[in-house]
Design an enzyme around this catalytic site. Structure first.
Site, PDB file in Angstrom:
ATOM      1  N   HIS A 201      57.281 -40.565  32.475  1.00 56.46           N
ATOM      2  CA  HIS A 201      58.192 -39.495  32.869  1.00 56.46           C
ATOM      3  C   HIS A 201      57.764 -38.897  34.210  1.00 56.46           C
ATOM      4  CE1 HIS A 201      59.875 -35.251  32.075  1.00 56.46           C
ATOM      5  NE2 HIS A 201      60.914 -36.037  32.259  1.00 56.46           N
TER       6      HIS A 201
ATOM      7  N   HIS B 237      63.026 -33.770  40.961  1.00 63.09           N
ATOM      8  CA  HIS B 237      63.743 -33.296  39.778  1.00 63.09           C
ATOM      9  C   HIS B 237      64.560 -32.037  40.017  1.00 63.09           C
ATOM     10  CE1 HIS B 237      64.180 -30.930  36.041  1.00 63.09           C
ATOM     11  NE2 HIS B 237      64.446 -32.113  35.494  1.00 63.09           N
TER      12      HIS B 237
ATOM     13  N   GLU C  65      60.452 -43.272  34.679  1.00 60.87           N
ATOM     14  CA  GLU C  65      61.639 -42.420  34.667  1.00 60.87           C
ATOM     15  C   GLU C  65      61.517 -41.452  35.828  1.00 60.87           C
ATOM     16  OE1 GLU C  65      64.133 -38.948  33.950  1.00 60.87           O
ATOM     17  OE2 GLU C  65      61.954 -39.011  34.230  1.00 60.87           O
TER      18      GLU C  65
ATOM     19  N   ASP D  43      64.025 -38.963  38.989  1.00 54.29           N
ATOM     20  CA  ASP D  43      65.223 -38.170  39.251  1.00 54.29           C
ATOM     21  C   ASP D  43      65.604 -38.298  40.720  1.00 54.29           C
ATOM     22  OD1 ASP D  43      64.992 -36.575  36.572  1.00 54.29           O
ATOM     23  OD2 ASP D  43      63.046 -36.352  37.549  1.00 54.29           O
TER      24      ASP D  43
END
Length: 259
Positions: A17, A65, A50, A52
């Site tokens: 993440h 993010h 993962e 953004d």
């Protein structure tokens, strides 16, 4: 056919993440989504990262993010109001800025799970990932934004489609179909969806359930749960049939499942 993004056979899938932003022996940690954080995840053997996507004032897609820079750099301005060069300077002491183009080119073996965070980022993200459609999963809380990015990627690739996971509205409708015990409705909602990426709970609402896992698997859709940092919780969720764990502690997950 299973999308190439899902080609590694190891289960559960461990999705780092925002990379791996844990302190080193000296207590220093890179910022999430930074070049150093993604490099750290890659170095420990994470197959999936993962991240953004936002777009800067001069149109560069960056891995970031938040809408603004305050939490990561202390600068209150929105990402959309700074240039890539300005953001690179601001991130210099936080692990280094990572643009989407750099991520795809610098880490050619990593499979990216990209959350499109802004409407303005949808088309440029799609265009950039078109050439890498086999190792990108595109998602967004907004189904419209997700579809726009997918369409741009397919157009840029000449027909190849990235994998995709459902947006919030689709997941909400799916939960409704499951409550109504509508198998046909659930199957229709899952058509074209490669993964459901969900929290175990959203406030008081339990999102993950055996019925949801069963419906997803019957449609050929994987279930990934975020954000899970306790190895005991990871093990419990995998026992329930969860296919992927999105975690800030990819190092702990790899130690638990890749022995």
């Amino acid at each position: 056919m299973t999308h190439p993004w899902f080609a590694p056979a190891d289960r559960p899938r461990i999705l780092a993440h925002r990379g791996l932003a844990v302190p080193d022996a000296d207590g220093h940690a890179p910022a999430e989504n930074s070049f150093a954080a993604v490099a750290a995840a890659h170095a420990i053997g994470a197959d999936y990262v993962e991240s953004d996507c936002h777009v800067t004032a001069d149109g560069v897609v960056v891995l970031f993010h938040d809408v603004d820079l305050r939490r990561v750099t202390g600068d209150p301005r929105p990402v959309a109001d700074v240039t890539a060069a300005e953001l690179e300077r601001l991130m210099a002491h936080h692990g280094g800025l990572l643009t989407l183009r750099q991520a795809l080119e610098s880490f050619p073996t990593v499979r990216f799970n990209l959350d499109v965070k802004a409407d303005a980022a949808a088309l440029p993200v799609g265009r950039l990932v078109g050439a890498h459609a086999d190792r990108v999963l595109l998602t967004s809380f907004s189904d419209g934004r997700r579809r726009a990015a997918l369409e741009a990627a397919v157009a840029a690739s000449g027909g190849a489609r990235p994998a995709t996971s459902a947006g919030s509205a689709t997941i909400a409708r799916l939960l409704g179909a499951l409550v109504a015990r509508s198998r046909r409705g659930a199957a229709r909602l899952l058509d074209g969806i490669d993964a459901l990426q969900i929290p175990e709970r959203q406030g008081r609402l339990r999102v993950l359930s055996p019925r949801l896992v069963a419906a997803a698997h019957s449609a050929g859709t994987e279930v990934h749960v975020w954000t899970v940092n306790d190895p005991a919780d990871m093990t419990r969720l995998v026992a329930l049939g969860v296919d992927g764990i999105v975690t800030d502690r990819a190092d702990l997950a790899i130690a638990a499942f890749r022995r």
